[in-house]
Design a protein around this motif. Structure first.
Motif, PDB file in Angstrom:
ATOM      1  N   GLY A 176     -14.113 -33.919  12.506  1.00 51.40           N
ATOM      2  CA  GLY A 176     -13.344 -33.508  13.672  1.00 51.40           C
ATOM      3  C   GLY A 176     -12.794 -34.709  14.422  1.00 51.40           C
ATOM      4  N   ASP A 177     -13.619 -35.761  14.582  1.00 52.46           N
ATOM      5  CA  ASP A 177     -13.174 -36.983  15.258  1.00 52.46           C
ATOM      6  C   ASP A 177     -12.016 -37.631  14.510  1.00 52.46           C
ATOM      7  OD1 ASP A 177     -15.110 -36.686  17.202  1.00 52.46           O
ATOM      8  OD2 ASP A 177     -16.497 -38.118  16.315  1.00 52.46           O
ATOM      9  N   GLN A 178     -12.130 -37.714  13.195  1.00 51.49           N
ATOM     10  CA  GLN A 178     -11.081 -38.334  12.393  1.00 51.49           C
ATOM     11  C   GLN A 178      -9.786 -37.527  12.429  1.00 51.49           C
ATOM     12  OE1 GLN A 178     -12.673 -40.330   8.572  1.00 51.49           O
ATOM     13  NE2 GLN A 178     -14.259 -38.837   9.081  1.00 51.49           N
ATOM     14  N   THR A 179      -9.922 -36.196  12.459  1.00 51.76           N
ATOM     15  CA  THR A 179      -8.729 -35.350  12.541  1.00 51.76           C
ATOM     16  C   THR A 179      -8.038 -35.522  13.876  1.00 51.76           C
ATOM     17  OG1 THR A 179      -9.745 -33.726  11.044  1.00 51.76           O
ATOM     18  CG2 THR A 179      -7.882 -32.979  12.380  1.00 51.76           C
ATOM     19  N   CYS A 180      -8.820 -35.573  14.961  1.00 52.41           N
ATOM     20  CA  CYS A 180      -8.230 -35.774  16.289  1.00 52.41           C
ATOM     21  C   CYS A 180      -7.592 -37.154  16.413  1.00 52.41           C
ATOM     22  CB  CYS A 180      -9.290 -35.568  17.374  1.00 52.41           C
ATOM     23  SG  CYS A 180      -9.725 -33.833  17.661  1.00 52.41           S
ATOM     24  N   LYS A 181      -8.216 -38.171  15.832  1.00 53.57           N
ATOM     25  CA  LYS A 181      -7.627 -39.511  15.833  1.00 53.57           C
ATOM     26  C   LYS A 181      -6.305 -39.514  15.072  1.00 53.57           C
ATOM     27  CE  LYS A 181     -11.924 -42.137  16.314  1.00 53.57           C
ATOM     28  NZ  LYS A 181     -12.885 -43.064  15.656  1.00 53.57           N
ATOM     29  N   GLN A 182      -6.259 -38.762  13.987  1.00 53.65           N
ATOM     30  CA  GLN A 182      -5.009 -38.648  13.241  1.00 53.65           C
ATOM     31  C   GLN A 182      -3.899 -38.080  14.107  1.00 53.65           C
ATOM     32  OE1 GLN A 182      -5.266 -36.334   9.570  1.00 53.65           O
ATOM     33  NE2 GLN A 182      -3.147 -35.658   9.825  1.00 53.65           N
ATOM     34  N   LEU A 183      -4.255 -37.159  14.997  1.00 53.64           N
ATOM     35  CA  LEU A 183      -3.277 -36.516  15.873  1.00 53.64           C
ATOM     36  C   LEU A 183      -2.925 -37.364  17.091  1.00 53.64           C
ATOM     37  CD1 LEU A 183      -4.665 -32.865  15.787  1.00 53.64           C
ATOM     38  CD2 LEU A 183      -2.623 -33.741  14.644  1.00 53.64           C
ATOM     39  N   GLY A 184      -3.595 -38.508  17.269  1.00 57.32           N
ATOM     40  CA  GLY A 184      -3.273 -39.383  18.384  1.00 57.32           C
ATOM     41  C   GLY A 184      -4.292 -39.384  19.498  1.00 57.32           C
ATOM     42  N   PHE A 185      -5.409 -38.659  19.343  1.00 58.99           N
ATOM     43  CA  PHE A 185      -6.456 -38.605  20.358  1.00 58.99           C
ATOM     44  C   PHE A 185      -7.547 -39.619  20.033  1.00 58.99           C
ATOM     45  CE2 PHE A 185      -4.404 -34.484  20.298  1.00 58.99           C
ATOM     46  CZ  PHE A 185      -4.259 -34.178  21.643  1.00 58.99           C
ATOM     47  N   LYS A 186      -8.500 -39.771  20.945  1.00 55.55           N
ATOM     48  CA  LYS A 186      -9.590 -40.724  20.743  1.00 55.55           C
ATOM     49  C   LYS A 186     -10.686 -40.155  19.852  1.00 55.55           C
ATOM     50  CE  LYS A 186      -9.024 -43.392  25.000  1.00 55.55           C
ATOM     51  NZ  LYS A 186      -9.680 -43.841  26.257  1.00 55.55           N
ATOM     52  N   GLU A 187     -11.014 -38.893  20.060  1.00 58.40           N
ATOM     53  CA  GLU A 187     -12.081 -38.244  19.310  1.00 58.40           C
ATOM     54  C   GLU A 187     -11.988 -36.747  19.543  1.00 58.40           C
ATOM     55  OE1 GLU A 187     -15.755 -39.678  20.863  1.00 58.40           O
ATOM     56  OE2 GLU A 187     -15.334 -39.047  22.905  1.00 58.40           O
ATOM     57  N   SER A 188     -12.848 -36.001  18.913  1.00 55.31           N
ATOM     58  CA  SER A 188     -12.868 -34.558  19.145  1.00 55.31           C
ATOM     59  C   SER A 188     -13.768 -34.240  20.334  1.00 55.31           C
ATOM     60  CB  SER A 188     -13.365 -33.820  17.901  1.00 55.31           C
ATOM     61  OG  SER A 188     -14.709 -34.168  17.607  1.00 55.31           O
ATOM     62  N   PHE A 189     -13.417 -33.190  21.068  1.00 50.51           N
ATOM     63  CA  PHE A 189     -14.234 -32.760  22.199  1.00 50.51           C
ATOM     64  C   PHE A 189     -15.154 -31.618  21.809  1.00 50.51           C
ATOM     65  CE2 PHE A 189     -14.693 -29.698  25.726  1.00 50.51           C
ATOM     66  CZ  PHE A 189     -15.495 -30.458  26.564  1.00 50.51           C
ATOM     67  N   GLU A 190     -14.625 -30.708  20.985  1.00 53.02           N
ATOM     68  CA  GLU A 190     -15.417 -29.539  20.613  1.00 53.02           C
ATOM     69  C   GLU A 190     -15.060 -29.104  19.198  1.00 53.02           C
ATOM     70  OE1 GLU A 190     -16.610 -26.074  23.417  1.00 53.02           O
ATOM     71  OE2 GLU A 190     -14.771 -25.422  22.424  1.00 53.02           O
ATOM     72  N   ASN A 191     -16.088 -28.890  18.387  1.00 54.60           N
ATOM     73  CA  ASN A 191     -15.923 -28.359  17.029  1.00 54.60           C
ATOM     74  C   ASN A 191     -16.725 -27.066  16.928  1.00 54.60           C
ATOM     75  OD1 ASN A 191     -14.789 -30.790  15.048  1.00 54.60           O
ATOM     76  ND2 ASN A 191     -15.907 -31.577  16.825  1.00 54.60           N
ATOM     77  N   VAL A 192     -16.041 -25.935  16.839  1.00 56.61           N
ATOM     78  CA  VAL A 192     -16.729 -24.649  16.725  1.00 56.61           C
ATOM     79  C   VAL A 192     -16.128 -23.874  15.561  1.00 56.61           C
ATOM     80  CG1 VAL A 192     -17.292 -24.544  19.195  1.00 56.61           C
ATOM     81  CG2 VAL A 192     -15.161 -23.543  18.375  1.00 56.61           C
ATOM     82  N   PHE A 193     -16.788 -22.804  15.169  1.00 49.58           N
ATOM     83  CA  PHE A 193     -16.342 -21.998  14.039  1.00 49.58           C
ATOM     84  C   PHE A 193     -15.946 -20.597  14.500  1.00 49.58           C
ATOM     85  CE2 PHE A 193     -19.606 -24.668  11.531  1.00 49.58           C
ATOM     86  CZ  PHE A 193     -18.708 -25.727  11.470  1.00 49.58           C
TER      87      PHE A 193
END
Length: 419
Positions: free
Chosen positions: A165-182
């Motif tokens: 999730g962190d890597q995906t958010c970084k790809q989008l231009g963010f620092k990290e992910s805030f919440e990963n839910v299903f």
């Protein structure tokens, strides 16, 4: 990042709409095509890099066609923060040279004829072939398009982790992910992780699958956004309570700009009235506003809010405090009727206000937010104050940039310019 408008056409339309002498303003360093702002005492700095993108033009919406609604809802998060006075100081300091510079420094993306979009490999010089492959849908459902599927599909939760999730958010231009839910879903097919591994990009780390254990897919938030600390009462045209709209602030100190990304603004039709600012340093103690997500709508007549430091009446002085007013979303077909705006409202615009008059944004508010509250109790940047005729007039509602229409461009620019 932050965003601004590149002009305040509300002022120019007001002057062309009636035979009234120009209102008195303080000494201002501005020219036609620039906002009229009160100068701020900000030390001189070297102008940041200014780039301009040239996307395809949108089509006009006829008066008989139903509107393309404002979108919001599930919870897409953004590091876009409304820093109105930052934009004010920048416009005053650099004046018309800013926009002349932008024409010379367009983002030039060279792509080979053999490019393959969304395969996880950057073929174009600026990476535009890989910048529109990820989006967030209702309830922040992560959706990924690959070169093989050619369409956006939800990502199966099997093998997902906060690290991915962190890597995906970084790809989008963010620092990290805030919440990963299903989320539970009944749709198929899916994008499934390749052996639970992430390689460079999320689109390069998944493959299409017809099966997903328990039908659970990923919901991803990349920042905590759209939650002011105070409650909101339905009132209009009043001073905002401190902390009520924490994504719009009046700075004590300047934040320096690293880059300005301009959209392809059309001075004749006022289309594409949008820009992004990238700051040199992060902003502290600010709650970002949420970007809308794909496929979510706010209904016509819904009460949303617009805020700003503009004048509180035509020809008046700018406000020294943040003002707020509740406005209703107006259907585009209604706004395009004869007697209102007579067909000049395009699909990337959104009307809001009161056709009876009285509640509206005004001169100096351009670039400010119009926000709507969704069922998840978060606020979403539905519109950006763009133009209008006068302020609070009958059948002359405010016209806002429809942010949902610019999501692909915003996310693409965030990815291309990410650290």
């Amino acid at each position: 990042m932050a965003y601004i408008q590149n002009e305040d056409p509300r002022y120019h339309n007001y002057m062309s709409d009636q035979n009234t002498p120009q209102p008195s303003y303080p000494s201002i360093q501005a020219a036609q095509g620039q906002p009229y702002y009160i100068p701020q005492q900000i030390p001189h700095t070297t102008a940041p890099n200014v780039v301009q993108t040239v996307p395809s033009q949108s089509k006009k919406v006829s008066s008989s066609r139903s509107k393309m609604c404002c979108y919001g809802g599930g919870g897409c998060c953004s590091i876009i923060v409304v820093l109105l006075v930052l934009a004010v100081g920048f416009g005053v300091r650099y004046g018309p040279s800013l926009w002349n510079l932008a024409k010379k420094d367009q983002i030039t993306d060279t792509c080979p004829t053999s490019q393959v979009k969304c395969d996880g490999k950057k073929d174009c010089s600026q990476g535009s072939d890989e910048s529109v492959c990820v989006r967030l849908g209702k309830a922040n459902e992560l959706q990924v398009k690959t070169s093989k599927t050619g369409s956006f599909l939800p990502v199966c939760a099997l093998g997902w982790s906060k690290s991915i999730g962190d890597q995906t958010c970084k790809q989008l231009g963010f620092k990290e992910s805030f919440e990963n839910v299903f989320l539970q879903t009944s749709s198929t097919p899916f994008q499934s992780l390749n052996n639970g591994q992430f390689s460079n990009t999320i689109q390069g780390s998944v493959a299409s699958s017809q099966q997903c254990p328990d039908q659970k897919v990923v919901s991803l938030l990349c920042s905590d956004c759209g939650k002011p600390p105070t409650s909101t009462k339905i009132i209009g045209g009043t001073t905002a309570a401190e902390g009520q709209w924490p994504w719009q602030v009046k700075l004590p100190n300047p934040y320096y700009l690293k880059q300005i990304i301009l959209h392809d603004y059309n001075t004749k039709t006022k289309e594409n009235d949008m820009a992004l600012l990238k700051l040199e340093t992060s902003v502290r103690d600010i709650t970002p506003i949420c970007l809308p997500v794909s496929g979510q709508t706010f209904p016509t007549d819904m009460l949303c809010w617009t805020t700003g430091f503009g004048v509180t009446r035509e020809g008046g002085d700018s406000s020294t405090t943040l003002m707020e007013v509740a406005v209703k979303l107006i259907d585009t077909s209604m706004c395009n009727k004869a007697g209102v705006y007579n067909g000049v409202i395009y699909e990337n615009m959104q009307c809001a206000g009161d056709l009876a008059g009285g509640k509206d944004s005004c001169q100096g508010d351009s670039g400010g937010p119009m926000v709507c509250k969704a069922d998840d109790r978060r606020w979403y940047l539905t519109g950006v104050t763009s133009w209008g005729i006068g302020c609070g007039r009958k059948n002359r509602p405010g016209v806002y940039t429809n942010v949902e229409r610019f999501l692909p461009w915003i996310h693409s620019m965030m990815q291309i310019t990410r650290p």
